[in-house]
Scaffold this motif. Structure first.
Motif, PDB file in Angstrom:
ATOM      1  N   GLU A  67       0.837  -1.191   0.000  1.00 13.48           N
ATOM      2  CA  GLU A  67       0.000   0.000   0.000  1.00 13.48           C
ATOM      3  C   GLU A  67       0.879   1.250   0.000  1.00 13.48           C
ATOM      4  OE1 GLU A  67      -3.340   2.025   2.931  1.00 13.48           O
ATOM      5  OE2 GLU A  67      -2.624   0.006   3.333  1.00 13.48           O
ATOM      6  N   LEU A  68       0.445   2.285  -0.750  1.00 12.40           N
ATOM      7  CA  LEU A  68       1.151   3.563  -0.732  1.00 12.40           C
ATOM      8  C   LEU A  68       0.714   4.358   0.493  1.00 12.40           C
ATOM      9  CD1 LEU A  68       1.103   4.930  -4.397  1.00 12.40           C
ATOM     10  CD2 LEU A  68       3.036   4.039  -3.117  1.00 12.40           C
ATOM     11  N   ASP A  69       1.665   5.019   1.114  1.00 16.98           N
ATOM     12  CA  ASP A  69       1.377   5.882   2.251  1.00 16.98           C
ATOM     13  C   ASP A  69       0.720   7.156   1.731  1.00 16.98           C
ATOM     14  OD1 ASP A  69       1.308   7.349   4.565  1.00 16.98           O
ATOM     15  OD2 ASP A  69       3.471   7.259   4.953  1.00 16.98           O
ATOM     16  N   GLN A  70      -0.515   7.406   2.140  1.00 19.35           N
ATOM     17  CA  GLN A  70      -1.277   8.563   1.659  1.00 19.35           C
ATOM     18  C   GLN A  70      -0.989   9.828   2.466  1.00 19.35           C
ATOM     19  OE1 GLN A  70      -3.209   8.398  -1.156  1.00 19.35           O
ATOM     20  NE2 GLN A  70      -2.364   6.339  -1.316  1.00 19.35           N
ATOM     21  N   THR A  71      -0.191   9.719   3.515  1.00 21.13           N
ATOM     22  CA  THR A  71       0.126  10.866   4.359  1.00 21.13           C
ATOM     23  C   THR A  71       1.035  11.823   3.592  1.00 21.13           C
ATOM     24  OG1 THR A  71       0.072   9.413   6.278  1.00 21.13           O
ATOM     25  CG2 THR A  71       1.099  11.578   6.580  1.00 21.13           C
ATOM     26  N   GLU A  72       0.712  13.115   3.657  1.00 29.38           N
ATOM     27  CA  GLU A  72       1.596  14.113   3.054  1.00 29.38           C
ATOM     28  C   GLU A  72       2.423  14.734   4.172  1.00 29.38           C
ATOM     29  OE1 GLU A  72       1.633  18.214   0.461  1.00 29.38           O
ATOM     30  OE2 GLU A  72      -0.243  17.145   0.717  1.00 29.38           O
ATOM     31  N   TYR A  73       3.720  14.461   4.148  1.00 31.45           N
ATOM     32  CA  TYR A  73       4.617  14.979   5.175  1.00 31.45           C
ATOM     33  C   TYR A  73       5.077  16.375   4.771  1.00 31.45           C
ATOM     34  CZ  TYR A  73       4.531  10.191   6.757  1.00 31.45           C
ATOM     35  OH  TYR A  73       4.118   8.971   7.209  1.00 31.45           O
ATOM     36  N   VAL A  74       4.915  17.342   5.681  1.00 35.01           N
ATOM     37  CA  VAL A  74       5.194  18.744   5.384  1.00 35.01           C
ATOM     38  C   VAL A  74       6.262  19.305   6.315  1.00 35.01           C
ATOM     39  CG1 VAL A  74       4.160  21.058   5.272  1.00 35.01           C
ATOM     40  CG2 VAL A  74       2.831  19.059   4.570  1.00 35.01           C
ATOM     41  N   TYR A  75       6.267  18.880   7.571  1.00 35.23           N
ATOM     42  CA  TYR A  75       7.166  19.444   8.567  1.00 35.23           C
ATOM     43  C   TYR A  75       8.140  18.401   9.110  1.00 35.23           C
ATOM     44  CZ  TYR A  75       3.941  23.372   8.739  1.00 35.23           C
ATOM     45  OH  TYR A  75       3.156  24.442   8.412  1.00 35.23           O
ATOM     46  N   ALA A  76       9.318  18.887   9.502  1.00 35.02           N
ATOM     47  CA  ALA A  76      10.279  18.088  10.255  1.00 35.02           C
ATOM     48  C   ALA A  76      10.235  18.609  11.687  1.00 35.02           C
ATOM     49  CB  ALA A  76      11.676  18.231   9.680  1.00 35.02           C
ATOM     50  N   LEU A  77      10.009  17.732  12.629  1.00 40.83           N
ATOM     51  CA  LEU A  77       9.909  18.110  14.036  1.00 40.83           C
ATOM     52  C   LEU A  77      10.995  17.399  14.825  1.00 40.83           C
ATOM     53  CD1 LEU A  77       6.054  17.637  14.429  1.00 40.83           C
ATOM     54  CD2 LEU A  77       7.256  19.758  13.907  1.00 40.83           C
ATOM     55  N   MET A  78      11.623  18.106  15.743  1.00 34.78           N
ATOM     56  CA  MET A  78      12.649  17.504  16.593  1.00 34.78           C
ATOM     57  C   MET A  78      12.249  17.740  18.044  1.00 34.78           C
ATOM     58  SD  MET A  78      16.043  16.370  16.911  1.00 34.78           S
ATOM     59  CE  MET A  78      16.968  17.010  15.565  1.00 34.78           C
ATOM     60  N   TYR A  79      12.115  16.651  18.777  1.00 38.10           N
ATOM     61  CA  TYR A  79      11.758  16.720  20.190  1.00 38.10           C
ATOM     62  C   TYR A  79      12.887  16.123  21.016  1.00 38.10           C
ATOM     63  CZ  TYR A  79       6.849  17.833  19.228  1.00 38.10           C
ATOM     64  OH  TYR A  79       5.694  18.430  18.839  1.00 38.10           O
ATOM     65  N   ASN A  80      13.081  16.651  22.206  1.00 38.07           N
ATOM     66  CA  ASN A  80      13.988  16.072  23.202  1.00 38.07           C
ATOM     67  C   ASN A  80      13.174  15.745  24.442  1.00 38.07           C
ATOM     68  OD1 ASN A  80      16.255  16.320  21.631  1.00 38.07           O
ATOM     69  ND2 ASN A  80      16.996  18.173  22.614  1.00 38.07           N
ATOM     70  N   TRP A  81      13.633  14.755  25.159  1.00 40.33           N
ATOM     71  CA  TRP A  81      12.950  14.393  26.398  1.00 40.33           C
ATOM     72  C   TRP A  81      13.382  15.359  27.499  1.00 40.33           C
ATOM     73  CZ3 TRP A  81       8.901  11.913  27.866  1.00 40.33           C
ATOM     74  CH2 TRP A  81       8.737  11.552  29.198  1.00 40.33           C
TER      75      TRP A  81
END
Length: 114
Positions: A67-81
């Motif tokens: 199956e093709l991933d239908q999600t459109e990725y727009v942002y890169a997010l970086m989180y730290n704990w």
């Protein structure tokens, strides 16, 4: 691994291999040895059509069925704990090249671990 009196090394050796029913249905004692030795072990052997299909899967010949991933990725997010939760460190828009690389890809399988 079970250690059955008088059968320690033999049982360990048998447990390495799967067997045909004609091997372990000889009598009740043999069945019990096989059962206790192999209980909880995952023994998978690919042969015949499964072996050919596994080779095709690894070569990517079956990707057309994924199956093709239908999600459109727009942002890169970086989180730290942080001390008690995640803290957003960076948020940016993906470059055009990153969007091409990430969007409309095939959905890969996940490894499921016990």
């Amino acid at each position: 691994m079970y250690q059955i009196a008088g059968y320690g090394k033999e049982v360990s050796e048998l447990a390495k291999y799967s067997a045909k029913d004609s091997d372990y249905l000889v009598d009740k004692h043999v069945f019990e040895v096989f059962y206790k030795s192999l209980k909880g072990k995952r023994l998978i052997v690919y042969s015949g059509l499964f072996k050919d299909t596994l080779k095709k899967f690894k070569n990517g010949e079956l990707d057309k069925y994924k199956e093709l991933d239908q999600t459109e990725y727009v942002y890169a997010l970086m989180y730290n704990w942080g001390k008690r939760n995640y803290v957003l460190k960076e948020q940016r828009e993906l470059t055009e090249e990153e969007r091409k690389q990430l969007n409309c890809e095939l959905i890969d399988e996940m490894d499921i671990r016990d």
